[in-house]
Design a protein around this motif. Structure first.
Motif, short mmCIF file in Angstrom:
data_model
loop_
_atom_site.label_atom_id
_atom_site.label_comp_id
_atom_site.label_asym_id
_atom_site.label_seq_id
_atom_site.Cartn_x
_atom_site.Cartn_y
_atom_site.Cartn_z
N TYR A 91 19.56 -2.37 -25.24
CA TYR A 91 19.53 -3.16 -24.01
C TYR A 91 20.83 -3.93 -23.75
O TYR A 91 21.27 -4.04 -22.62
N TYR A 92 21.43 -4.47 -24.80
CA TYR A 92 22.60 -5.31 -24.61
C TYR A 92 23.87 -4.49 -24.51
O TYR A 92 24.76 -4.79 -23.73
N GLU A 93 23.97 -3.43 -25.33
CA GLU A 93 25.19 -2.62 -25.35
C GLU A 93 25.03 -1.27 -24.66
O GLU A 93 25.97 -0.48 -24.61
N ASN A 94 23.83 -1.01 -24.13
CA ASN A 94 23.59 0.24 -23.38
C ASN A 94 23.96 1.49 -24.18
O ASN A 94 24.51 2.45 -23.64
N MET A 95 23.67 1.46 -25.46
CA MET A 95 24.00 2.61 -26.30
C MET A 95 22.90 3.66 -26.23
O MET A 95 21.73 3.35 -25.96
N SER A 96 23.29 4.89 -26.47
CA SER A 96 22.34 6.00 -26.46
C SER A 96 21.58 6.04 -27.77
O SER A 96 21.97 5.42 -28.77
N TYR A 97 20.49 6.82 -27.79
CA TYR A 97 19.73 6.97 -29.03
C TYR A 97 20.60 7.60 -30.12
O TYR A 97 20.48 7.25 -31.30
N ALA A 98 21.47 8.51 -29.71
CA ALA A 98 22.34 9.17 -30.69
C ALA A 98 23.30 8.17 -31.33
O ALA A 98 23.56 8.21 -32.54
N GLU A 99 23.84 7.26 -30.52
CA GLU A 99 24.75 6.25 -31.06
C GLU A 99 24.01 5.27 -31.96
O GLU A 99 24.52 4.88 -33.02
N ILE A 100 22.81 4.88 -31.54
CA ILE A 100 22.01 3.97 -32.37
C ILE A 100 21.66 4.63 -33.70
O ILE A 100 21.69 3.99 -34.75
N GLN A 101 21.35 5.91 -33.65
CA GLN A 101 21.03 6.65 -34.87
C GLN A 101 22.18 6.55 -35.87
O GLN A 101 21.97 6.28 -37.06
N LYS A 102 23.41 6.73 -35.39
CA LYS A 102 24.57 6.71 -36.29
C LYS A 102 24.87 5.30 -36.78
O LYS A 102 25.22 5.10 -37.94
N LEU A 103 24.73 4.32 -35.89
CA LEU A 103 25.01 2.94 -36.28
C LEU A 103 24.02 2.44 -37.33
O LEU A 103 24.36 1.65 -38.21
N MET A 104 22.77 2.90 -37.21
CA MET A 104 21.73 2.42 -38.12
C MET A 104 21.46 3.39 -39.26
O MET A 104 20.53 3.21 -40.04
N ASP A 105 22.28 4.45 -39.33
CA ASP A 105 22.22 5.40 -40.45
C ASP A 105 20.87 6.11 -40.58
O ASP A 105 20.37 6.32 -41.69
N PHE A 106 20.28 6.47 -39.44
CA PHE A 106 19.07 7.28 -39.48
C PHE A 106 19.46 8.75 -39.67
O PHE A 106 20.47 9.21 -39.13
N THR A 107 18.64 9.48 -40.39
CA THR A 107 18.90 10.90 -40.60
C THR A 107 18.61 11.70 -39.34
O THR A 107 19.35 12.62 -38.99
N HIS A 108 17.52 11.34 -38.65
CA HIS A 108 17.12 12.08 -37.46
C HIS A 108 17.01 11.14 -36.26
O HIS A 108 16.61 9.97 -36.41
N ILE A 109 17.32 11.66 -35.09
CA ILE A 109 17.28 10.83 -33.89
C ILE A 109 15.86 10.39 -33.56
O ILE A 109 15.64 9.35 -32.94
N GLN A 110 14.86 11.17 -34.00
CA GLN A 110 13.48 10.81 -33.73
C GLN A 110 13.12 9.48 -34.39
O GLN A 110 12.30 8.72 -33.87
#
Length: 221
Positions: A175-194
């Motif tokens: 909401y604050y940085e308007n990042m995509s799910y893919a970007e959030i996945q990488k920032l939070m070190d998730f293995t899968h976008i789901q």
């Protein structure tokens, strides 16, 4: 410490005074360029591009860093180190998404290392842990548009605090940085976008449960 003061504290530039006016102006031609073009100019040694990147992203980086720690000097030092490193290694660094995403990921890594070192050096330090991620983000424009009352804003703040640290972090990015799910996945070190989608779904569902009766539904759309 302001961004211009930090820029002059160890990040000296060769730009002229008249160039500084243009760099801070909304008429700066670089403001219309894609991130890839700005980054390529920076990598080629263009000093104006370096200053533009710094000024364009400093405030967001500072606010982001303050989500991890309340020690302002630590955040400023991490940002300083980040840009010194960028200048030194500019020819070796490529970006695959956006400049801000790259800067966020780099700053997060630096801050976590600094906080871990601080906790080892000061085992009884009362400083907050990284996991707290005390989000102070706002969805200000949407709140203004919805003309929320003070008590409604307080209710929103209280509800956000009830989220888990990871949920608050994801909400901040989305909401604050308007990042995509893919970007959030990488920032939070998730293995899968789901996993990112699931986290966001749980966070928004939790907020809706507490707030839908007082806050317009479009805030969560």
């Amino acid at each position: 410490m302001g961004n211009s003061k930090l820029l002059n504290n160890g990040l000296h530039t060769s730009s002229k005074p008249e160039d500084e006016v243009l760099l801070h102006s909304p008429q700066n031609p670089m403001a219309t360029l894609p991130d890839a073009d700005v980054w390529n100019r920076f990598r080629s040694g263009d000093e104006a591009s370096f200053i533009y990147i710094y000024n364009e992203h400093f405030q967001a980086l500072y606010q982001y860093g303050c989500q991890f720690t309340c020690i302002q000097e630590l955040v400023e030092d991490a940002i300083q180190d980040l840009f010194v490193e960028l200048r030194q290694k500019r020819k070796k660094i490529t970006i695959k998404t956006s400049i801000r995403f790259y800067l966020f990921k780099s700053l997060k890594r630096k801050l976590i290392k600094l906080l871990e070192k601080r906790r080892k050096d000061l085992p009884y330090s009362p400083q907050p842990e990284y996991a707290a991620f005390e989000v102070t983000f706002s969805i200000e424009q949407r709140l203004i548009e919805s003309q929320m009352h003070i008590e409604q804003r307080q209710k929103l703040a209280e509800s956000i605090k009830k989220l888990t640290p990871r949920q608050r972090e994801a909400i901040y990015y989305f909401y604050y940085e308007n990042m995509s799910y893919a970007e959030i996945q990488k920032l939070m070190d998730f293995t899968h976008i789901q996993a990112t989608r699931n986290l966001m779904y749980r966070a928004i569902s939790e907020l809706k449960k507490h707030l839908l009766v007082v806050i317009p539904a479009f805030i969560f759309n």
